[in-house]
Design a protein around this motif. Sequence first.
Motif, PDB file in Angstrom:
ATOM      1  N   UNK A  58      44.578 -65.451  71.697  1.00  0.00           N
ATOM      2  CA  UNK A  58      43.776 -64.982  70.572  1.00  0.00           C
ATOM      3  C   UNK A  58      44.188 -63.570  70.158  1.00  0.00           C
ATOM      4  N   UNK A  59      44.219 -63.336  68.867  1.00  0.00           N
ATOM      5  CA  UNK A  59      44.601 -62.037  68.332  1.00  0.00           C
ATOM      6  C   UNK A  59      46.074 -61.918  67.990  1.00  0.00           C
ATOM      7  N   UNK A  60      46.893 -62.860  68.480  1.00  0.00           N
ATOM      8  CA  UNK A  60      48.306 -62.861  68.137  1.00  0.00           C
ATOM      9  C   UNK A  60      48.509 -63.501  66.766  1.00  0.00           C
ATOM     10  N   UNK A  61      49.595 -63.152  66.057  1.00  0.00           N
ATOM     11  CA  UNK A  61      49.896 -63.854  64.797  1.00  0.00           C
ATOM     12  C   UNK A  61      49.943 -65.358  65.004  1.00  0.00           C
ATOM     13  N   UNK A  62      49.540 -66.099  64.003  1.00  0.00           N
ATOM     14  CA  UNK A  62      49.471 -67.547  64.126  1.00  0.00           C
ATOM     15  C   UNK A  62      50.790 -68.175  64.538  1.00  0.00           C
ATOM     16  N   UNK A  63      51.906 -67.689  63.989  1.00  0.00           N
ATOM     17  CA  UNK A  63      53.209 -68.275  64.320  1.00  0.00           C
ATOM     18  C   UNK A  63      53.585 -67.999  65.774  1.00  0.00           C
ATOM     19  N   UNK A  64      53.146 -66.867  66.319  1.00  0.00           N
ATOM     20  CA  UNK A  64      53.422 -66.544  67.719  1.00  0.00           C
ATOM     21  C   UNK A  64      52.576 -67.427  68.629  1.00  0.00           C
ATOM     22  N   UNK A  65      51.311 -67.625  68.261  1.00  0.00           N
ATOM     23  CA  UNK A  65      50.462 -68.534  69.030  1.00  0.00           C
ATOM     24  C   UNK A  65      51.068 -69.937  69.056  1.00  0.00           C
ATOM     25  N   UNK A  66      51.562 -70.382  67.902  1.00  0.00           N
ATOM     26  CA  UNK A  66      52.147 -71.725  67.813  1.00  0.00           C
ATOM     27  C   UNK A  66      53.401 -71.826  68.673  1.00  0.00           C
ATOM     28  N   UNK A  67      54.192 -70.760  68.702  1.00  0.00           N
ATOM     29  CA  UNK A  67      55.402 -70.736  69.536  1.00  0.00           C
ATOM     30  C   UNK A  67      55.041 -70.821  71.021  1.00  0.00           C
ATOM     31  N   UNK A  68      54.023 -70.068  71.442  1.00  0.00           N
ATOM     32  CA  UNK A  68      53.623 -70.099  72.848  1.00  0.00           C
ATOM     33  C   UNK A  68      53.061 -71.463  73.239  1.00  0.00           C
ATOM     34  N   UNK A 182      50.949 -56.067  77.525  1.00  0.00           N
ATOM     35  CA  UNK A 182      50.410 -54.973  76.707  1.00  0.00           C
ATOM     36  C   UNK A 182      51.492 -54.083  76.116  1.00  0.00           C
ATOM     37  N   UNK A 183      52.678 -54.041  76.732  1.00  0.00           N
ATOM     38  CA  UNK A 183      53.728 -53.172  76.203  1.00  0.00           C
ATOM     39  C   UNK A 183      54.388 -53.740  74.940  1.00  0.00           C
ATOM     40  N   UNK A 184      53.971 -54.933  74.526  1.00  0.00           N
ATOM     41  CA  UNK A 184      54.462 -55.531  73.279  1.00  0.00           C
ATOM     42  C   UNK A 184      53.295 -55.712  72.321  1.00  0.00           C
ATOM     43  N   UNK A 185      53.441 -55.194  71.111  1.00  0.00           N
ATOM     44  CA  UNK A 185      52.456 -55.345  70.049  1.00  0.00           C
ATOM     45  C   UNK A 185      53.055 -56.182  68.930  1.00  0.00           C
ATOM     46  N   UNK A 186      52.243 -57.094  68.395  1.00  0.00           N
ATOM     47  CA  UNK A 186      52.721 -58.021  67.364  1.00  0.00           C
ATOM     48  C   UNK A 186      52.074 -57.723  66.007  1.00  0.00           C
ATOM     49  N   UNK A 187      52.844 -57.914  64.947  1.00  0.00           N
ATOM     50  CA  UNK A 187      52.330 -57.794  63.584  1.00  0.00           C
ATOM     51  C   UNK A 187      52.838 -58.975  62.765  1.00  0.00           C
ATOM     52  N   UNK A 188      51.899 -59.702  62.183  1.00  0.00           N
ATOM     53  CA  UNK A 188      52.284 -60.856  61.359  1.00  0.00           C
ATOM     54  C   UNK A 188      52.924 -60.384  60.062  1.00  0.00           C
ATOM     55  N   UNK A 189      54.072 -60.988  59.706  1.00  0.00           N
ATOM     56  CA  UNK A 189      54.732 -60.691  58.433  1.00  0.00           C
ATOM     57  C   UNK A 189      54.417 -61.749  57.400  1.00  0.00           C
ATOM     58  N   UNK A 190      54.474 -63.003  57.822  1.00  0.00           N
ATOM     59  CA  UNK A 190      54.037 -64.126  56.982  1.00  0.00           C
ATOM     60  C   UNK A 190      53.767 -65.302  57.913  1.00  0.00           C
ATOM     61  N   UNK A 191      53.624 -66.489  57.361  1.00  0.00           N
ATOM     62  CA  UNK A 191      53.219 -67.649  58.165  1.00  0.00           C
ATOM     63  C   UNK A 191      54.260 -68.038  59.209  1.00  0.00           C
ATOM     64  N   UNK A 192      55.520 -67.646  59.005  1.00  0.00           N
ATOM     65  CA  UNK A 192      56.576 -68.076  59.930  1.00  0.00           C
ATOM     66  C   UNK A 192      57.373 -66.913  60.522  1.00  0.00           C
ATOM     67  N   UNK A 193      56.858 -65.688  60.436  1.00  0.00           N
ATOM     68  CA  UNK A 193      57.589 -64.562  61.035  1.00  0.00           C
ATOM     69  C   UNK A 193      56.621 -63.476  61.487  1.00  0.00           C
ATOM     70  N   UNK A 194      57.051 -62.747  62.509  1.00  0.00           N
ATOM     71  CA  UNK A 194      56.229 -61.664  63.059  1.00  0.00           C
ATOM     72  C   UNK A 194      57.137 -60.628  63.688  1.00  0.00           C
ATOM     73  N   UNK A 195      56.681 -59.378  63.687  1.00  0.00           N
ATOM     74  CA  UNK A 195      57.433 -58.285  64.295  1.00  0.00           C
ATOM     75  C   UNK A 195      56.836 -57.934  65.654  1.00  0.00           C
ATOM     76  N   UNK A 196      57.696 -57.869  66.666  1.00  0.00           N
ATOM     77  CA  UNK A 196      57.291 -57.427  68.001  1.00  0.00           C
ATOM     78  C   UNK A 196      57.780 -56.006  68.202  1.00  0.00           C
ATOM     79  N   UNK A 197      56.883 -55.113  68.594  1.00  0.00           N
ATOM     80  CA  UNK A 197      57.253 -53.730  68.909  1.00  0.00           C
ATOM     81  C   UNK A 197      56.972 -53.479  70.381  1.00  0.00           C
TER      82      UNK A 197
END
Length: 287
Positions: A58-68, A182-197
């Motif tokens: 929960x709280x992760x971008x939808x595409x990342x949740x789907x990947x996991x 916790x050392x990785x933060x995610x930001x949703x870019x669109x429905x099929x991409x996300x940035x990991x920092x």
Amino acid sequence: MHTLKLSLIVILILLVVVLVLTAVASGLMSRQADREAQEILATASDKDKEIIQPADLEGLPGCVQKWLQRSQVVGQEKTYTVRLKQEGRMRTEEGKPWMPFTAVQYINIEQPGFVWMAKVKAASMISLIGKDRYYQGQGGMQIKLLGLFSLGEAKPGFEMNQGTMHRFLAEMVWYPSAALNDYIQWKELDATSARATMTWQGVSADMVFYFNAEGDMVKNVASRYREAEGKYVLNDWGGEAREYREFHGIRILNKSDIIWRYKTGDFNWLQLEVTDIDFNKPELYSK
């Protein structure tokens, strides 16, 4: 005739000496990599392993949740360490011949770090030994001809440290549950991409992950430093998926191409396959 025979004997002796020195040097480099791997693996937790729950996504971008979910990590132990074997081929420049390689890698996910040791067949009876290392936020690289002669070495510094961090991020496709740290933060870019920092030991690096409709990661891209004519320059770099495979109940990307994206065009320099992988088994492979 006597001179020719003597010359052949001298050549044979020199060949044997080179082979012995090569074996000794390669063995020394391998043992050093093993010691570094043991040091890195030893810092991983030995507590009871956490089981990944649906709520952890929960709280992760939808595409990342789907990947996991697609990776089948839910209900599995969170990954703390990884050991794996690779094979494939690499080249140094466009148009140059491909060189086959085999490699072993040990990874700590909890306290980010890895050691990668590769043997590359450059030509008949000529091999290169390469080592990449990332530990306590610092990166390093060595390449030696026959394990004896240095062809390149990169020591810790901002560009190298961040570059090896980019590698750690990109290789998350082999240990998907690392996305929950916790050392990785995610930001949703669109429905099929996300940035990991990723932020670790005072250095940050980011990478964009692209997914298909089924939830598989199909590509990742980062702006990464590379050395050119003695200077570090930034270029887009990342991997493209070719095939997935299930290991120990977890579905990972096991075949991929690694590409530098120059202004003059893409350079596919590495094609690799993960042939074996173990999760939470912090031991070296037997020789």
